[in-house]
Motif scaffolding. Sequence first.
Motif, short mmCIF file in Angstrom:
data_model
loop_
_atom_site.label_atom_id
_atom_site.label_comp_id
_atom_site.label_asym_id
_atom_site.label_seq_id
_atom_site.Cartn_x
_atom_site.Cartn_y
_atom_site.Cartn_z
N ARG A 1 -2.98 13.91 -4.36
CA ARG A 1 -3.15 12.70 -5.15
C ARG A 1 -1.81 11.99 -5.25
O ARG A 1 -0.85 12.38 -4.61
CB ARG A 1 -3.69 13.03 -6.55
N ALA B 1 -0.93 10.11 4.65
CA ALA B 1 -2.17 9.34 4.49
C ALA B 1 -3.38 10.17 4.87
O ALA B 1 -4.44 10.11 4.21
CB ALA B 1 -2.11 8.07 5.33
N VAL C 1 -1.75 8.24 -5.83
CA VAL C 1 -1.87 6.83 -5.50
C VAL C 1 -2.32 6.07 -6.73
O VAL C 1 -3.30 6.45 -7.38
CB VAL C 1 -2.86 6.60 -4.34
N ARG D 1 0.83 -1.20 0.00
CA ARG D 1 0.00 0.00 0.00
C ARG D 1 0.87 1.26 0.00
O ARG D 1 0.61 2.20 -0.75
CB ARG D 1 -0.93 0.00 1.21
N ARG E 1 -4.30 12.57 2.11
CA ARG E 1 -5.00 11.90 1.02
C ARG E 1 -6.45 11.66 1.37
O ARG E 1 -7.35 11.83 0.53
CB ARG E 1 -4.30 10.58 0.69
N ARG F 1 2.70 1.85 -3.41
CA ARG F 1 1.89 2.32 -4.53
C ARG F 1 1.50 3.78 -4.39
O ARG F 1 0.91 4.35 -5.30
CB ARG F 1 0.64 1.44 -4.66
N ASP F 2 1.79 4.37 -3.27
CA ASP F 2 1.54 5.79 -3.05
C ASP F 2 2.85 6.54 -3.28
O ASP F 2 3.81 6.38 -2.53
CB ASP F 2 1.04 6.01 -1.62
N ARG F 3 2.90 7.39 -4.32
CA ARG F 3 4.15 8.02 -4.71
C ARG F 3 4.73 8.87 -3.61
O ARG F 3 5.92 8.77 -3.28
CB ARG F 3 3.91 8.87 -5.97
N TRP F 4 3.94 9.71 -2.99
CA TRP F 4 4.43 10.57 -1.92
C TRP F 4 4.84 9.76 -0.70
O TRP F 4 5.90 9.95 -0.12
CB TRP F 4 3.36 11.58 -1.53
N THR G 1 -4.26 3.25 -8.10
CA THR G 1 -5.33 2.39 -7.60
C THR G 1 -5.69 1.29 -8.59
O THR G 1 -6.80 0.80 -8.62
CB THR G 1 -6.57 3.23 -7.28
#
Length: 756
Positions: free
Chosen positions: A349, A340, A351, A90, A343, A93-96, A353
């Motif tokens: 943004r 988190a 992520v 998880r 977001r 997959r979230d760039r930040w 998905t």
Amino acid sequence: MAEIRRPTVELRVHGVGGTSPSALLGTTDHRQVWGDRIAGFYAADAPRRGRSVEAYCWGGMTSRSSSRVLWLLLFPFMLANVAGWTCSARIRRDRWMFAVHRACGRLAALAVTLNLLLTAAMVAMDVWAYQFCGRDLPDGSPWIKRMLHAPLDGLGDGRRVVVGAGLVLADLLVIALLTRRTRSRYEDVTPVGAPARTPMRRSAAALPDGVTHPRFYDSQATVRRLARLHLGAGVAWLGLLLAHVGAGGRFDPVTAGPPAAVLAIAIGLTAVEAAGDWLLLPLTVAAGLTAGWVAFRVWTGARIDPVTGHLDGMLLAVKATFALILVLAVAWVLLVPLIALLRLLGLRRGVDTGAPVDRKWLAAPFMVAVLSIVSINVVGLGCVIAVGKALGSVRWEIEGSVRAGELAMFPFLLAVTPWLTLAPAAVTIVFLLVESMRWVAAGRGGNTAPIVAEYAGRAGADPPPQPPWDVWRRSALPQPGMSAHFRRRALRWVRSIAQARKLATFPADARYLAAGIVVVVLLLPALYRLGLLSRGRGVATFADDLAVSFAVVIPCAGVLLLRWGWRRPGARRWLGVLWDVGTFWPRAYHPFAPPCYAERAVPDLQRRIRFLRDTGARVVLVGHSQGSVLAAATLAQQPDPDTVLVTFGSPLTTLYGWGFPAYINRTLCDRVRNPWLNFSYRTDYIGGPVGCPGADVVLPDPATSWYIAGEPMPPMRRHTGYWSDEAMWTRIDEALATRPVDVPEPFIRGPARSPA
């Protein structure tokens, strides 16, 4: 025209522990055809099951050499490096969030390095150089004390402190030089297919394809960058400490300003991925120059008071450094949830998905980082107390004079030692007791009924033996009309299978042990400060004395363990198991961790497979345990649909997929486009199914409930019995559609040494 049959080469890769070529090939008639004494390929002189057999033995990189036992000293660094790789899918997959995770992982690793230097400075600068060598020894002192006192006898207070700082610097330089040596032996191996030896701008942890990227095991530039940053930050911190204590515990901008600036820049560059590479060498040089300038000023004219207790300013320096270490270590738990939250509020943004992600154990990187800091402090503080007790009588004082023969120790050491030693030990004991009760319960009640039914059905399907062997066949299952002795024996056999299957599920429970230790370590200091742990003086004194004794025993036990491993090859093999698992990942977070053996093993396998394929052979890559992970990574990075992959006892999903879900997941299976057979037992406490479509074959263990009268009941193979399982090899033969025909001696000839 007759069809030309292609020769088949079975290439075996062993698991942990450094299996010898003879054991892996099953014969002593073999010769080395590729590689060197550290890692090489060995070919059997005679074929087996219609195939030429080769073995890749890589144990020399982890457990064969006696010097490998010294890697035990780098265990906290290994944990700090592994912490960054425990990222969840998880977060990845979230760039930040993933960028912040990597930055915080590198900062937490730097905190471990600073923690090591702090404990070394407390021993070398305060306890030994300033206090012990600052007073005359009484008559009749042991020879060891006279020997430790003699080098600094007659020197002034400032000069003794500088010499103590020199020992701390020597400690850092030895580790840095070890990193440089191992980098030339592991990370400098050129990846297969690399167009040129161009430095990687990104670390392996940041590559979009993860383990399947062709240059995942190409960390030369990353290790060099991090090593220079850790070296620069460590030297700058040491210069700042010298400036502080040399000024009598006051901050002097003239002497303390330059090393403080260098330290701040080093921390900032550690947080970024690759920017500022041109600053690395000037930063390291500047750290050395500023520390040398500060040492010169302290040597020539420091205002250090005569010995009455602790070194002036040392307490404030310890508190400030511990505060910095905590900030660097807990940055992850502060910043990642904040991103988190942003977001969730719709304020950002970034992520992807496109696929489901896991939500379990998101705090694993933080927990492992805390464990690395706990481990280095347990050993470090134990060394501080052990040295103090060896050099004199310890007195727990912050201020006030100490008498001759006494050494002042900070009282906080007495306060924190119990929750760094006894509390984790208590959590571990409770965890082992709970797991033991679960293991015992697995053989009770209705847990054995499914096993009896399973083997009864399998026994009914077995063809009956021909006379006279039918009268010798016995069943290990409880049968009506059995005598009490044989019934108890049969029930013990069934219970052992149920308990073995339960034991196979226990390794994943290690996360509860880690979580319990982290929670206890984080909560007990707060409870202590709030006075919620106040007890009677007698109980507290006993607990404190017990904790101090335990802390002193830990480093002594470590030295004995090193001596034991140095002299016995078998002991080195068991110690090497720890590094086989913990050093699979590149040093993308801590440069002083033990080297990543896969940096060489994976390119070696890829080159050998290419060589065999170019000579017209069909390759069957067979991997057991940790070797299966190397084999899967090899073919994921170098797709070759004609190569058959066979794995058994594979921890790819049971351990790696659980511990490193961002890198070992379904994507790896998708990238392995080869025919794949993965065998497993339900009693295997390490390996298991890999979850790839059509790959998994679960074999019964024991294979049958029948046995010959007078012989032992059918044994379990568990994790180490795959090599002798005829049913497994029969399935492999059927999959390869081979016939047991005569094949000439291994036709493959390779160079004496690997191109790596």
